[in-house]
Design an enzyme around this catalytic site. Sequence first.
Site, PDB file in Angstrom:
ATOM      1  N   ARG A  51      32.684  17.690  33.681  1.00  0.00           N
ATOM      2  CA  ARG A  51      33.214  18.547  34.803  1.00  0.00           C
ATOM      3  C   ARG A  51      32.541  18.240  35.220  1.00  0.00           C
ATOM      4  NH1 ARG A  51      28.128  18.592  33.267  1.00  0.00           N
ATOM      5  NH2 ARG A  51      27.724  18.313  31.288  1.00  0.00           N
ATOM      6  N   TYR A 103      33.840  45.694  43.071  1.00  0.00           N
ATOM      7  CA  TYR A 103      34.564  44.962  41.525  1.00  0.00           C
ATOM      8  C   TYR A 103      33.401  44.960  40.431  1.00  0.00           C
ATOM      9  CZ  TYR A 103      36.405  42.055  38.083  1.00  0.00           C
ATOM     10  OH  TYR A 103      36.867  41.508  36.671  1.00  0.00           O
ATOM     11  N   ASP A 175      33.963  37.823  49.097  1.00  0.00           N
ATOM     12  CA  ASP A 175      34.728  38.167  47.920  1.00  0.00           C
ATOM     13  C   ASP A 175      36.025  38.285  48.522  1.00  0.00           C
ATOM     14  OD1 ASP A 175      36.621  38.382  45.936  1.00  0.00           O
ATOM     15  OD2 ASP A 175      34.627  39.581  44.521  1.00  0.00           O
ATOM     16  N   LYS A 200      44.373  36.193  40.469  1.00  0.00           N
ATOM     17  CA  LYS A 200      44.876  37.090  40.756  1.00  0.00           C
ATOM     18  C   LYS A 200      45.923  36.881  41.818  1.00  0.00           C
ATOM     19  CE  LYS A 200      41.674  39.516  38.852  1.00  0.00           C
ATOM     20  NZ  LYS A 200      40.898  39.532  39.134  1.00  0.00           N
TER      21      LYS A 200
HETATM   22  C1  LIG Z   1      39.526  39.704  39.103  1.00  0.00           C
HETATM   23  C2  LIG Z   1      37.573  40.476  40.278  1.00  0.00           C
HETATM   24  C3  LIG Z   1      36.698  39.462  40.515  1.00  0.00           C
HETATM   25  C4  LIG Z   1      36.646  38.490  38.710  1.00  0.00           C
HETATM   26  O1  LIG Z   1      37.009  37.557  39.029  1.00  0.00           O
HETATM   27  P1  LIG Z   1      37.955  36.900  37.377  1.00  0.00           P
HETATM   28  O2  LIG Z   1      38.811  35.526  37.763  1.00  0.00           O
HETATM   29  O3  LIG Z   1      38.391  37.610  36.736  1.00  0.00           O
HETATM   30  O4  LIG Z   1      36.546  36.431  36.626  1.00  0.00           O
HETATM   31  C5  LIG Z   1      35.943  39.703  41.328  1.00  0.00           C
HETATM   32  N1  LIG Z   1      35.911  39.857  42.440  1.00  0.00           N
HETATM   33  C6  LIG Z   1      37.658  40.999  42.310  1.00  0.00           C
HETATM   34  C7  LIG Z   1      38.087  41.379  43.341  1.00  0.00           C
HETATM   35  C8  LIG Z   1      38.109  40.484  41.612  1.00  0.00           C
HETATM   36  O5  LIG Z   1      39.958  41.567  41.261  1.00  0.00           O
END
Ligand SMILES: *Cc1c(COP(=O)(O)O)cnc(C)c1O
Length: 384
Positions: A51, A103, A175, A200
């Site tokens: 972990r 998001y 982000d 992504k």
């Molecule tokens: C998908 C996404 C998230 C969340 O990420 P996960 O890997 O699905 O938990 C946060 N911010 C943006 C802009 C996203 O596209």
Amino acid sequence: MNHHQMKFGTKAIHAGQEPDPTTGAVMTPIYQTSTFWQESPGKHKGYAYARGKNPTRTALEKCLAALEDAKHGLCFSSGMGATDAVIKLLVPGDEVITGNDLYGGTYRMFTKVFANYGIKFHFIDLSNPENIIPYINSKTKLLWVETPTNPTMQIVDIAGCAAIAKTHHITFAVDNTFASPYLQNPLHLGADIVMHSVTKYLGGHSDVIMGALLTSNDELHERLAFIHNSCGATPGPMDSFLVLRGLKTLHLRMKAHCENGIQVANFLKGHPMIEKVYWPGFTDHPNHDIAKKQMRGFGGMISIVLKDADMQKTFDIASAFKVFTLAESLGGVESLINHPATMTHASIPKEEREKAGVVDNLLRLSVGVEDIEDILADLKEVLG
Ligand SMILES: *Cc1c(COP(=O)(O)O)cnc(C)c1O
């Protein structure tokens, strides 16, 4: 060669990765173990319990840090897990300023989870960084920005926000999921923390859920690493391996996403079935100049508003594509189409959603890296 001196593609392939010291394996092994041998209590080779630290994950954390030119990287079991750790830097009474078209999952976590812990969130229009100033008070501890925003591709001026955050001693997190480090590096523009949904573009093959935090601030890193290990949203070695593998083509994939994105955006603009196209590469996009300044390309994310389409017609169109698969998520090699109002953004109340432009006839495209002729033919077949 130190990885800070390498160019982007070389870092994506090599940073953090050495031939395996025991076997010489060129690819970082999947260290599928929860625990590590100790010669005597506390005397080990740097790894005690997975972990806290696992060698496959360490290689990935170093690679991602290199791609954002950060000193430190931490990988989480999802993007939401990474965001959760940043909010846990705060204590009850603290306030956060953030955008009004976040998001959906981030909005849900802020309003439905952390608001109950006494943290106050201000969701505001960030198209001009000056808008932040009236919301700042002595309790403001975090500025959380997404750019380009999801799904309306609004651009927030990162350097402008950083200047304000610095003056007021506010931690500034970005982000960077939609741009990826190939197109934008928020730390270079003054951000303190970069967050990624690694799920992504970074993973890039729609086969892993993962998140990451990158920072060059030693103190912030130590606090985040403590939360990471204490709260435990850490990814396993198999997923870490898959992302290391995905990253090796990040620069090639992003180049192709950008090239296809330009062609799709231009095809959609002015199409008789379409009322509006959201894409930061258009010169008439409200913050195009800032996008040009802080990004090295405009990516493959494009949203469209269909002309005179009710929910049923919007659903029919969303389901009719053959190259674009109707699914949540984005940033993989395959093209996806998504209906934010009922899919990714369903957790945002209709009124809030529509204020941010997420209307029922809006569709979001993640343009993949298939041959552009097939992508355009699919759009022509469905839209006419
Ligand atoms: C998908 C996404 C998230 C969340 O990420 P996960 O890997 O699905 O938990 C946060 N911010 C943006 C802009 C996203 O596209």
